[in-house]
Enzyme design. Structure first.
Site: not given
Length: 304
Positions: A175, A183, A192, A218
């Site tokens: 993770d 984000n 991204d 993610d």
């Protein structure tokens, strides 16, 4: 597909003469041939090499072709391999049963060379198209890595290899730490880019035999064939360091990115019968939770 890059055809027939004839008639074709003289040997070669096509004798002395075909189609790793039956005589009822069993075609002995080549070419062409479509459906659009669907199928296959060869298989779950905050603060395009570069760092550090997948937004998952828990944990720790060393910035502001890693291996199970794709992923996810709860930016194994 064989190691030579040619499509692979497995011939399973009890007669040495048939193997010679098939080899001679397909000599001009761009295929790699494997030969088995009985059902048990044929099943083993199919599982080991995953050929692109199986030419299967209907009337073998030990196990008949229909029974073997049913066994192959019942195995999810072999079910999509097309089967062409080889037979000296095939009445209508047998033809219907063969197609119901999953065969794509049949060739009657003695073979006509032109007919055999044409039927083999047609089956291999269809298999190639099927593989291309399957491959495209299993690739993550953002990263170009394998996706979660491929992970599930491939891990099931690796567990089968583990059981057959008594070799360990390990899984790493990953993770990106505090990704939602990345984000929210810097935008989805930046997020991204982080996902792409983290994935690229994994590919650079892994072996060709390792499988790197994007598991979720993610999240990543890695499959490590013939790898002990200790070796998998060492790799996870190295990957953890690699991610932390990646340089990201927003304007002149550096943006630190780290990731947490959970490792599981078949070795940690007392009973190998308990090892499945689901139990391995579950154990790796549990180890990942441990890494997060202990402060993130670290790797933890299932036996820590």
């Amino acid at each position: 597909m064989s190691d030579t890059g040619l499509q692979c055809v497995l011939v399973i027939d009890g007669s040495p003469d048939i193997h010679y004839i098939v080899g001679a008639q397909l000599k001009s074709e761009r295929v790699s041939l494997l030969h088995a003289h009985g059902a048990e040997e044929g099943a083993a070669l199919a599982a080991e090499h995953l050929p692109d096509l199986i030419l299967l004798d209907l009337d073998m002395p030990d196990t008949d072709g229909m029974t073997l075909c049913a066994q192959l189609k019942a195995d999810r790793t072999l079910a999509d391999i097309p089967v062409i039956f080889l037979t000296g005589n095939m009445d209508v009822a047998t033809k219907v049963k063969a197609f119901d069993m999953g065969a794509v075609d049949y060739v009657t002995k003695p073979f006509d060379a032109i007919e055999l080549k044409a039927r083999v070419r047609a089956a291999l062409r269809t298999k190639r198209y099927h593989d291309l479509l399957t491959s495209k459906a299993q690739i993550d659009a953002l990263t170009g890595l394998w996706n979660r669907g491929y992970l599930s199928d491939r891990l099931s296959s690796e567990v089968s290899v583990m059981a057959r060869e008594a070799s360990p298989v390990s899984v790493i779950m990953v993770d990106i730490d505090h990704f939602k905050s990345i984000n929210d603060t810097h935008g989805h395009s930046f997020g991204d880019m982080v996902i792409q570069q983290v994935g690229e760092s994994f590919v650079r550090s892994c072996r060709e035999s390792d499988v790197v997948c994007r598991y979720g937004d993610d999240e990543f998952a890695l499959i490590l064939r013939n790898t002990s828990g200790a070796s998998a944990l060492a790799l996870a720790e190295r990957l953890c360091t690699d991610v932390a060393a990646l340089e990201f910035s927003r304007g002149r502001q550096p943006v630190p990115v780290t990731a947490s890693f959970g490792v599981a291996t078949s070795d940690q199970f007392d009973d190998l019968a308990e090892v499945t794709a689901e139990t391995l992923l579950g154990a790796a996810d549990k180890a990942l939770y441990s890494a997060k709860s202990q402060g993130r930016n670290r790797a933890r194994g299932g036996q820590d």
